[in-house]
Write a protein that holds these residues in place. Structure first.
Motif, PDB file in Angstrom:
ATOM      1  N   PRO A   3      41.438  -1.624  -7.316  1.00 59.66           N
ATOM      2  CA  PRO A   3      42.219  -3.222  -7.675  1.00 59.66           C
ATOM      3  C   PRO A   3      42.409  -4.574  -8.289  1.00 59.66           C
ATOM      4  CG  PRO A   3      42.132  -2.386  -5.660  1.00 59.66           C
ATOM      5  CD  PRO A   3      41.156  -1.851  -5.947  1.00 59.66           C
ATOM      6  N   HIS A   4      42.905  -4.113  -9.869  1.00 58.02           N
ATOM      7  CA  HIS A   4      42.515  -5.001  -9.970  1.00 58.02           C
ATOM      8  C   HIS A   4      41.736  -5.444 -11.448  1.00 58.02           C
ATOM      9  CE1 HIS A   4      45.149  -7.789  -7.644  1.00 58.02           C
ATOM     10  NE2 HIS A   4      43.717  -7.474  -6.168  1.00 58.02           N
ATOM     11  N   GLN A   5      41.291  -3.989 -11.482  1.00 60.55           N
ATOM     12  CA  GLN A   5      40.812  -3.793 -13.190  1.00 60.55           C
ATOM     13  C   GLN A   5      41.147  -2.898 -13.940  1.00 60.55           C
ATOM     14  OE1 GLN A   5      37.210  -4.579 -13.172  1.00 60.55           O
ATOM     15  NE2 GLN A   5      37.977  -5.845 -11.640  1.00 60.55           N
ATOM     16  N   TRP A   6      40.366  -2.839 -14.851  1.00 62.50           N
ATOM     17  CA  TRP A   6      41.614  -2.340 -15.558  1.00 62.50           C
ATOM     18  C   TRP A   6      39.997  -1.335 -16.876  1.00 62.50           C
ATOM     19  CZ3 TRP A   6      46.908  -2.549 -17.325  1.00 62.50           C
ATOM     20  CH2 TRP A   6      47.475  -2.987 -16.463  1.00 62.50           C
ATOM     21  N   GLU A   7      40.594  -0.742 -17.607  1.00 60.78           N
ATOM     22  CA  GLU A   7      39.603   0.304 -18.466  1.00 60.78           C
ATOM     23  C   GLU A   7      40.527   0.728 -19.814  1.00 60.78           C
ATOM     24  OE1 GLU A   7      40.178   4.316 -16.463  1.00 60.78           O
ATOM     25  OE2 GLU A   7      37.576   3.448 -15.753  1.00 60.78           O
ATOM     26  N   VAL A   8      39.987   0.340 -21.002  1.00 55.62           N
ATOM     27  CA  VAL A   8      40.829  -0.010 -22.710  1.00 55.62           C
ATOM     28  C   VAL A   8      40.003   1.234 -23.048  1.00 55.62           C
ATOM     29  CG1 VAL A   8      40.580  -1.187 -24.292  1.00 55.62           C
ATOM     30  CG2 VAL A   8      41.059  -2.638 -22.331  1.00 55.62           C
ATOM     31  N   SER A   9      40.405   1.589 -23.640  1.00 57.34           N
ATOM     32  CA  SER A   9      39.590   3.061 -24.495  1.00 57.34           C
ATOM     33  C   SER A   9      38.854   2.508 -25.861  1.00 57.34           C
ATOM     34  CB  SER A   9      41.133   3.682 -24.755  1.00 57.34           C
ATOM     35  OG  SER A   9      42.081   3.277 -25.719  1.00 57.34           O
ATOM     36  N   TRP A  10      38.876   2.017 -25.938  1.00 62.16           N
ATOM     37  CA  TRP A  10      38.114   1.140 -27.502  1.00 62.16           C
ATOM     38  C   TRP A  10      36.473   0.742 -26.159  1.00 62.16           C
ATOM     39  CZ3 TRP A  10      36.221  -3.268 -28.408  1.00 62.16           C
ATOM     40  CH2 TRP A  10      37.257  -4.433 -28.132  1.00 62.16           C
ATOM     41  N   LEU A  11      36.417   0.442 -25.073  1.00 65.62           N
ATOM     42  CA  LEU A  11      35.413   0.577 -24.345  1.00 65.62           C
ATOM     43  C   LEU A  11      34.639   1.327 -23.253  1.00 65.62           C
ATOM     44  CD1 LEU A  11      36.216  -2.846 -24.372  1.00 65.62           C
ATOM     45  CD2 LEU A  11      34.371  -2.838 -26.270  1.00 65.62           C
ATOM     46  N   PRO A  12      35.165   2.119 -23.385  1.00 66.37           N
ATOM     47  CA  PRO A  12      34.532   3.267 -22.326  1.00 66.37           C
ATOM     48  C   PRO A  12      33.295   3.507 -21.988  1.00 66.37           C
ATOM     49  CG  PRO A  12      34.202   4.032 -24.917  1.00 66.37           C
ATOM     50  CD  PRO A  12      34.430   2.882 -24.776  1.00 66.37           C
ATOM     51  N   GLY A  13      33.664   3.445 -20.345  1.00 68.28           N
ATOM     52  CA  GLY A  13      32.735   3.547 -18.912  1.00 68.28           C
ATOM     53  C   GLY A  13      32.491   1.519 -18.811  1.00 68.28           C
ATOM     54  N   GLN A  14      33.432   0.898 -19.160  1.00 66.92           N
ATOM     55  CA  GLN A  14      33.730  -0.103 -18.970  1.00 66.92           C
ATOM     56  C   GLN A  14      34.891  -0.740 -18.322  1.00 66.92           C
ATOM     57  OE1 GLN A  14      33.115  -4.333 -22.055  1.00 66.92           O
ATOM     58  NE2 GLN A  14      31.713  -2.244 -23.163  1.00 66.92           N
ATOM     59  N   THR A  15      35.047  -1.667 -17.532  1.00 71.62           N
ATOM     60  CA  THR A  15      35.901  -1.900 -16.867  1.00 71.62           C
ATOM     61  C   THR A  15      36.184  -3.653 -16.261  1.00 71.62           C
ATOM     62  OG1 THR A  15      34.471  -2.593 -14.266  1.00 71.62           O
ATOM     63  CG2 THR A  15      36.084  -0.395 -14.611  1.00 71.62           C
ATOM     64  N   LEU A  16      37.652  -4.320 -16.387  1.00 70.45           N
ATOM     65  CA  LEU A  16      37.887  -5.614 -17.271  1.00 70.45           C
ATOM     66  C   LEU A  16      38.333  -5.879 -16.226  1.00 70.45           C
ATOM     67  CD1 LEU A  16      37.964  -5.053 -20.842  1.00 70.45           C
ATOM     68  CD2 LEU A  16      35.999  -6.340 -19.760  1.00 70.45           C
ATOM     69  N   ASP A  17      38.503  -7.234 -16.152  1.00 72.36           N
ATOM     70  CA  ASP A  17      40.289  -7.756 -14.896  1.00 72.36           C
ATOM     71  C   ASP A  17      41.419  -7.835 -16.554  1.00 72.36           C
ATOM     72  OD1 ASP A  17      40.203 -10.479 -17.313  1.00 72.36           O
ATOM     73  OD2 ASP A  17      38.697 -11.404 -16.058  1.00 72.36           O
ATOM     74  N   ARG A  18      42.562  -7.853 -15.872  1.00 69.05           N
ATOM     75  CA  ARG A  18      43.701  -7.270 -16.252  1.00 69.05           C
ATOM     76  C   ARG A  18      43.887  -9.043 -17.676  1.00 69.05           C
ATOM     77  NH1 ARG A  18      49.245  -6.283 -16.019  1.00 69.05           N
ATOM     78  NH2 ARG A  18      50.316  -7.291 -16.535  1.00 69.05           N
ATOM     79  N   ASN A  19      43.499 -10.041 -17.768  1.00 72.83           N
ATOM     80  CA  ASN A  19      43.233 -10.738 -18.969  1.00 72.83           C
ATOM     81  C   ASN A  19      42.177 -10.253 -20.048  1.00 72.83           C
ATOM     82  OD1 ASN A  19      44.865 -12.417 -17.624  1.00 72.83           O
ATOM     83  ND2 ASN A  19      43.047 -13.792 -16.882  1.00 72.83           N
ATOM     84  N   ALA A  20      41.066  -9.410 -19.783  1.00 74.38           N
ATOM     85  CA  ALA A  20      40.264  -9.577 -20.246  1.00 74.38           C
ATOM     86  C   ALA A  20      40.514  -8.119 -21.349  1.00 74.38           C
ATOM     87  CB  ALA A  20      39.072  -9.006 -19.718  1.00 74.38           C
ATOM     88  N   ALA A  21      40.742  -7.301 -20.339  1.00 77.89           N
ATOM     89  CA  ALA A  21      42.353  -6.213 -21.143  1.00 77.89           C
ATOM     90  C   ALA A  21      42.775  -6.693 -22.062  1.00 77.89           C
ATOM     91  CB  ALA A  21      42.890  -5.005 -20.038  1.00 77.89           C
ATOM     92  N   ILE A  22      44.000  -8.117 -21.684  1.00 78.49           N
ATOM     93  CA  ILE A  22      45.010  -8.303 -22.788  1.00 78.49           C
ATOM     94  C   ILE A  22      44.141  -7.886 -23.966  1.00 78.49           C
ATOM     95  CG2 ILE A  22      46.632  -9.828 -23.550  1.00 78.49           C
ATOM     96  CD1 ILE A  22      47.095  -9.410 -20.396  1.00 78.49           C
ATOM     97  N   THR A  23      42.982  -9.412 -23.723  1.00 79.09           N
ATOM     98  CA  THR A  23      42.279  -9.497 -24.714  1.00 79.09           C
ATOM     99  C   THR A  23      41.860  -8.166 -25.830  1.00 79.09           C
ATOM    100  OG1 THR A  23      41.474 -11.954 -24.167  1.00 79.09           O
ATOM    101  CG2 THR A  23      40.426 -10.753 -26.261  1.00 79.09           C
ATOM    102  N   ALA A  24      41.791  -7.451 -25.740  1.00 76.64           N
ATOM    103  CA  ALA A  24      41.069  -6.265 -26.212  1.00 76.64           C
ATOM    104  C   ALA A  24      41.993  -5.889 -26.902  1.00 76.64           C
ATOM    105  CB  ALA A  24      39.853  -5.653 -24.946  1.00 76.64           C
TER     106      ALA A  24
END
Length: 111
Positions: free
Chosen positions: A26-47
């Motif tokens: 919950p509350h964690q996001w994965e971004v395709s250009w940052l594999p293996g990392q989980t981010l919070d929603r705000n950091a995922a939006i920044t990415a």
């Protein structure tokens, strides 16, 4: 530049990179250009803003948006050149854990 952000996914009309909520986290996001990392929603939006913005082929150091690129990359713990290098790679498969473990090798690819 259009980012589409909803409860479980983020997409852009300028890049193939995506973000999605991390399964079972919950509350964690994965971004395709940052594999293996989980981010919070705000950091995922920044990415995703960073990936969308750097899709501009005219972007370079000295461009009027460069200070923003540096700042957004810094929020993710990266330098602007490192972020651009990562973003320039094709999207990774952020749902690898869902692939069947016993896939048969592609015989054509092995030849």
């Amino acid at each position: 530049m259009t980012l589409t952000i909803n409860d479980t996914a983020m997409t852009s009309d300028r890049t193939a990179h995506t973000a999605r909520s991390a399964p079972g986290r919950p509350h964690q996001w994965e971004v395709s250009w940052l594999p293996g990392q989980t981010l919070d929603r705000n950091a995922a939006i920044t990415a995703m803003v960073l990936a969308d913005t750097t899709a501009d082929p005219d972007l370079h150091e000295g461009h009027r948006l460069w200070p923003h690129i540096q700042s957004w990359a810094g929020e993710l713990g990266l330098t602007a050149p490192d972020a651009i290098t990562r973003i320039s790679q094709p999207p990774g498969h952020i749902n690898r854990e869902q692939e069947p473990a016993s896939r048969q090798p592609d015989r054509e690819a092995a030849d």
